[in-house]
Write a protein that holds these residues in place. Sequence first.
Motif, PDB file in Angstrom:
ATOM      1  N   ILE A  71       0.830  -1.206   0.000  1.00 50.71           N
ATOM      2  CA  ILE A  71       0.000   0.000   0.000  1.00 50.71           C
ATOM      3  C   ILE A  71       0.868   1.263   0.000  1.00 50.71           C
ATOM      4  CG2 ILE A  71      -0.254   0.246   2.512  1.00 50.71           C
ATOM      5  CD1 ILE A  71      -3.174   0.551   0.087  1.00 50.71           C
ATOM      6  N   ASP A  72       0.444   2.260  -0.738  1.00 43.60           N
ATOM      7  CA  ASP A  72       1.085   3.569  -0.718  1.00 43.60           C
ATOM      8  C   ASP A  72      -0.012   4.625  -0.787  1.00 43.60           C
ATOM      9  OD1 ASP A  72       0.250   3.515  -3.370  1.00 43.60           O
ATOM     10  OD2 ASP A  72       2.252   3.626  -4.221  1.00 43.60           O
ATOM     11  N   ILE A  73       0.358   5.877  -0.670  1.00 42.99           N
ATOM     12  CA  ILE A  73      -0.640   6.944  -0.627  1.00 42.99           C
ATOM     13  C   ILE A  73      -1.413   7.044  -1.937  1.00 42.99           C
ATOM     14  CG2 ILE A  73       0.879   8.842  -1.313  1.00 42.99           C
ATOM     15  CD1 ILE A  73      -1.963   8.911   1.361  1.00 42.99           C
ATOM     16  N   GLU A  74      -0.763   6.793  -3.056  1.00 46.89           N
ATOM     17  CA  GLU A  74      -1.460   6.853  -4.346  1.00 46.89           C
ATOM     18  C   GLU A  74      -2.592   5.823  -4.402  1.00 46.89           C
ATOM     19  OE1 GLU A  74      -1.015   9.122  -6.723  1.00 46.89           O
ATOM     20  OE2 GLU A  74       0.697  10.077  -5.757  1.00 46.89           O
ATOM     21  N   THR A  75      -2.340   4.624  -3.892  1.00 51.02           N
ATOM     22  CA  THR A  75      -3.371   3.584  -3.863  1.00 51.02           C
ATOM     23  C   THR A  75      -4.499   3.979  -2.924  1.00 51.02           C
ATOM     24  OG1 THR A  75      -1.664   1.931  -4.301  1.00 51.02           O
ATOM     25  CG2 THR A  75      -3.773   1.117  -3.472  1.00 51.02           C
ATOM     26  N   LEU A 124      -8.647   4.982   5.700  1.00 52.34           N
ATOM     27  CA  LEU A 124      -7.693   4.062   5.071  1.00 52.34           C
ATOM     28  C   LEU A 124      -6.256   4.366   5.496  1.00 52.34           C
ATOM     29  CD1 LEU A 124      -9.202   3.828   1.480  1.00 52.34           C
ATOM     30  CD2 LEU A 124      -9.336   2.116   3.310  1.00 52.34           C
ATOM     31  N   ILE A 125      -5.923   5.640   5.625  1.00 51.21           N
ATOM     32  CA  ILE A 125      -4.586   6.022   6.098  1.00 51.21           C
ATOM     33  C   ILE A 125      -4.333   5.414   7.477  1.00 51.21           C
ATOM     34  CG2 ILE A 125      -3.252   7.991   6.960  1.00 51.21           C
ATOM     35  CD1 ILE A 125      -4.428   9.608   4.548  1.00 51.21           C
ATOM     36  N   LYS A 126      -5.337   5.532   8.342  1.00 47.30           N
ATOM     37  CA  LYS A 126      -5.212   4.967   9.695  1.00 47.30           C
ATOM     38  C   LYS A 126      -5.190   3.436   9.649  1.00 47.30           C
ATOM     39  CE  LYS A 126      -7.150   5.465  14.312  1.00 47.30           C
ATOM     40  NZ  LYS A 126      -8.185   6.123  15.117  1.00 47.30           N
ATOM     41  N   ARG A 127      -6.065   2.853   8.855  1.00 52.48           N
ATOM     42  CA  ARG A 127      -6.154   1.384   8.764  1.00 52.48           C
ATOM     43  C   ARG A 127      -4.830   0.769   8.317  1.00 52.48           C
ATOM     44  NH1 ARG A 127      -6.798  -2.935   5.610  1.00 52.48           N
ATOM     45  NH2 ARG A 127      -8.431  -4.462   5.952  1.00 52.48           N
ATOM     46  N   GLY A 129      -1.876   2.182   8.760  1.00 52.78           N
ATOM     47  CA  GLY A 129      -0.776   2.641   9.607  1.00 52.78           C
ATOM     48  C   GLY A 129       0.058   3.776   9.045  1.00 52.78           C
ATOM     49  N   MET A 130      -0.559   4.653   8.281  1.00 47.51           N
ATOM     50  CA  MET A 130       0.188   5.756   7.666  1.00 47.51           C
ATOM     51  C   MET A 130      -0.204   7.113   8.252  1.00 47.51           C
ATOM     52  SD  MET A 130      -0.005   4.388   3.729  1.00 47.51           S
ATOM     53  CE  MET A 130       0.953   5.717   3.037  1.00 47.51           C
ATOM     54  N   GLU A 131      -0.911   7.121   9.397  1.00 42.08           N
ATOM     55  CA  GLU A 131      -1.435   8.374   9.948  1.00 42.08           C
ATOM     56  C   GLU A 131      -0.343   9.309  10.480  1.00 42.08           C
ATOM     57  OE1 GLU A 131      -1.847   5.360  13.309  1.00 42.08           O
ATOM     58  OE2 GLU A 131      -2.093   5.354  11.164  1.00 42.08           O
ATOM     59  N   ARG A 132       0.847   8.811  10.748  1.00 36.84           N
ATOM     60  CA  ARG A 132       1.935   9.704  11.178  1.00 36.84           C
ATOM     61  C   ARG A 132       2.495  10.497   9.995  1.00 36.84           C
ATOM     62  NH1 ARG A 132       5.349   6.233  15.616  1.00 36.84           N
ATOM     63  NH2 ARG A 132       3.747   6.379  17.229  1.00 36.84           N
ATOM     64  N   GLU A 133       2.344   9.950   8.816  1.00 34.83           N
ATOM     65  CA  GLU A 133       2.884  10.596   7.611  1.00 34.83           C
ATOM     66  C   GLU A 133       1.859  11.419   6.848  1.00 34.83           C
ATOM     67  OE1 GLU A 133       5.490   8.144   4.972  1.00 34.83           O
ATOM     68  OE2 GLU A 133       4.787   6.590   6.356  1.00 34.83           O
ATOM     69  N   TRP A 134       0.629  10.897   6.714  1.00 36.66           N
ATOM     70  CA  TRP A 134      -0.350  11.481   5.793  1.00 36.66           C
ATOM     71  C   TRP A 134      -1.646  11.847   6.490  1.00 36.66           C
ATOM     72  CZ3 TRP A 134       0.736  12.902   0.925  1.00 36.66           C
ATOM     73  CH2 TRP A 134       1.888  12.365   0.346  1.00 36.66           C
ATOM     74  N   GLU A 135      -2.331  12.817   5.890  1.00 33.47           N
ATOM     75  CA  GLU A 135      -3.677  13.200   6.311  1.00 33.47           C
ATOM     76  C   GLU A 135      -4.448  13.684   5.086  1.00 33.47           C
ATOM     77  OE1 GLU A 135      -3.478  16.476   9.052  1.00 33.47           O
ATOM     78  OE2 GLU A 135      -2.291  17.699   7.685  1.00 33.47           O
ATOM     79  N   ALA A 136      -5.759  13.594   5.167  1.00 31.65           N
ATOM     80  CA  ALA A 136      -6.626  14.099   4.099  1.00 31.65           C
ATOM     81  C   ALA A 136      -7.514  15.183   4.687  1.00 31.65           C
ATOM     82  CB  ALA A 136      -7.474  12.969   3.532  1.00 31.65           C
ATOM     83  N   LYS A 137      -7.618  16.287   3.996  1.00 33.28           N
ATOM     84  CA  LYS A 137      -8.417  17.426   4.467  1.00 33.28           C
ATOM     85  C   LYS A 137      -9.364  17.897   3.377  1.00 33.28           C
ATOM     86  CE  LYS A 137      -6.129  18.591   8.362  1.00 33.28           C
ATOM     87  NZ  LYS A 137      -6.730  18.750   9.637  1.00 33.28           N
ATOM     88  N   PRO A 138     -10.655  18.064   3.723  1.00 31.61           N
ATOM     89  CA  PRO A 138     -11.571  18.691   2.765  1.00 31.61           C
ATOM     90  C   PRO A 138     -11.281  20.188   2.705  1.00 31.61           C
ATOM     91  CG  PRO A 138     -12.717  18.233   4.821  1.00 31.61           C
ATOM     92  CD  PRO A 138     -11.317  17.702   4.974  1.00 31.61           C
ATOM     93  N   LYS A 139     -11.314  20.732   1.512  1.00 32.16           N
ATOM     94  CA  LYS A 139     -10.971  22.135   1.316  1.00 32.16           C
ATOM     95  C   LYS A 139     -12.035  22.856   0.499  1.00 32.16           C
ATOM     96  CE  LYS A 139      -6.809  22.197   3.153  1.00 32.16           C
ATOM     97  NZ  LYS A 139      -6.385  23.181   4.128  1.00 32.16           N
ATOM     98  N   LYS A 140     -12.183  24.112   0.821  1.00 35.30           N
ATOM     99  CA  LYS A 140     -13.010  25.019   0.044  1.00 35.30           C
ATOM    100  C   LYS A 140     -12.069  25.660  -0.961  1.00 35.30           C
ATOM    101  CE  LYS A 140     -14.504  28.207   2.641  1.00 35.30           C
ATOM    102  NZ  LYS A 140     -15.134  29.220   3.488  1.00 35.30           N
ATOM    103  N   ASN A 169       1.350  15.285   3.106  1.00 36.46           N
ATOM    104  CA  ASN A 169       2.382  14.604   3.867  1.00 36.46           C
ATOM    105  C   ASN A 169       2.799  15.530   5.003  1.00 36.46           C
ATOM    106  OD1 ASN A 169       5.196  13.879   4.689  1.00 36.46           O
ATOM    107  ND2 ASN A 169       4.847  12.243   3.199  1.00 36.46           N
ATOM    108  N   LYS A 170       2.670  15.066   6.237  1.00 35.74           N
ATOM    109  CA  LYS A 170       2.944  15.903   7.410  1.00 35.74           C
ATOM    110  C   LYS A 170       4.421  16.271   7.525  1.00 35.74           C
ATOM    111  CE  LYS A 170      -0.845  13.838  10.025  1.00 35.74           C
ATOM    112  NZ  LYS A 170      -1.189  13.020  11.205  1.00 35.74           N
ATOM    113  N   GLY A 171       5.308  15.431   7.030  1.00 36.06           N
ATOM    114  CA  GLY A 171       6.739  15.693   7.136  1.00 36.06           C
ATOM    115  C   GLY A 171       7.274  16.535   5.997  1.00 36.06           C
ATOM    116  N   THR A 172       7.036  16.095   4.775  1.00 39.81           N
ATOM    117  CA  THR A 172       7.589  16.779   3.600  1.00 39.81           C
ATOM    118  C   THR A 172       6.727  17.941   3.117  1.00 39.81           C
ATOM    119  OG1 THR A 172       6.447  15.361   2.002  1.00 39.81           O
ATOM    120  CG2 THR A 172       8.603  14.603   2.823  1.00 39.81           C
ATOM    121  N   LYS A 173       5.489  18.005   3.584  1.00 39.05           N
ATOM    122  CA  LYS A 173       4.500  19.031   3.176  1.00 39.05           C
ATOM    123  C   LYS A 173       4.026  18.844   1.738  1.00 39.05           C
ATOM    124  CE  LYS A 173       5.208  21.027   7.176  1.00 39.05           C
ATOM    125  NZ  LYS A 173       4.836  20.197   8.272  1.00 39.05           N
TER     126      LYS A 173
END
Length: 196
Positions: A71-75, A124-127, A129-140, A169-173
């Motif tokens: 699994i990766d973020i693209e998937t 899915l990020i949490k499921r 185990g990628m929650e330390r690296e990635w997050e998804a945010k709804p945006k206007k 990505n929380k680290g690389t932005k």
Amino acid sequence: MKKDKKKTFLTIAVSVVIVAILLFFLKGSIYRMAVKYEDVGGRKSYEIKDDKLSSYINQSLPNDESLDANIDIETIIDLSLDITGNALEFSTFYGDSDPVKSFENRGANCVGYATFTSAVGNYLIKRFGMEREWEAKPKKGKLYLFGNNMHKNAKDGWFKDHDFVVFRNKGTKEEIYVDPTAYDYFGARRVDKRQK
């Protein structure tokens, strides 16, 4: 003379069909080239705690034993878009932004689509185990068609802004922009940030 007209008509007809087929298959790329997105503020994020919705998400995942290992973020982004597209129908009739309500209604507007996709993405990020690296945010956001602000003269209502999702990505932005509505209509799996 009649043969020439018939041949010309046939050539034009075949050309029109070929162009139509190309436009159909390239519509996502054309959309991505023409439309750029500007982040103008966040929307409320939702965490999926509903058993029916989480069960639906888990059942929507491919039955592939190697998924956990590969699994990766693209998937995750692609799965989030596919799950949203399968779970919801787009309509301006729906005003709910809560993913559980959208799931129950089986429909959402662009705000509901974005909050649903970001909630599924975070689930899915949490499921995986990628929650330390990635997050998804709804945006206007604001959309720019060939550099022109499509919301410029809108005072309120549906055209004032348009919602999309940023996977960050929380680290690389690093930011990956997606618009579940554009994916449903044009097949555009990713959209581009407007460069000022």
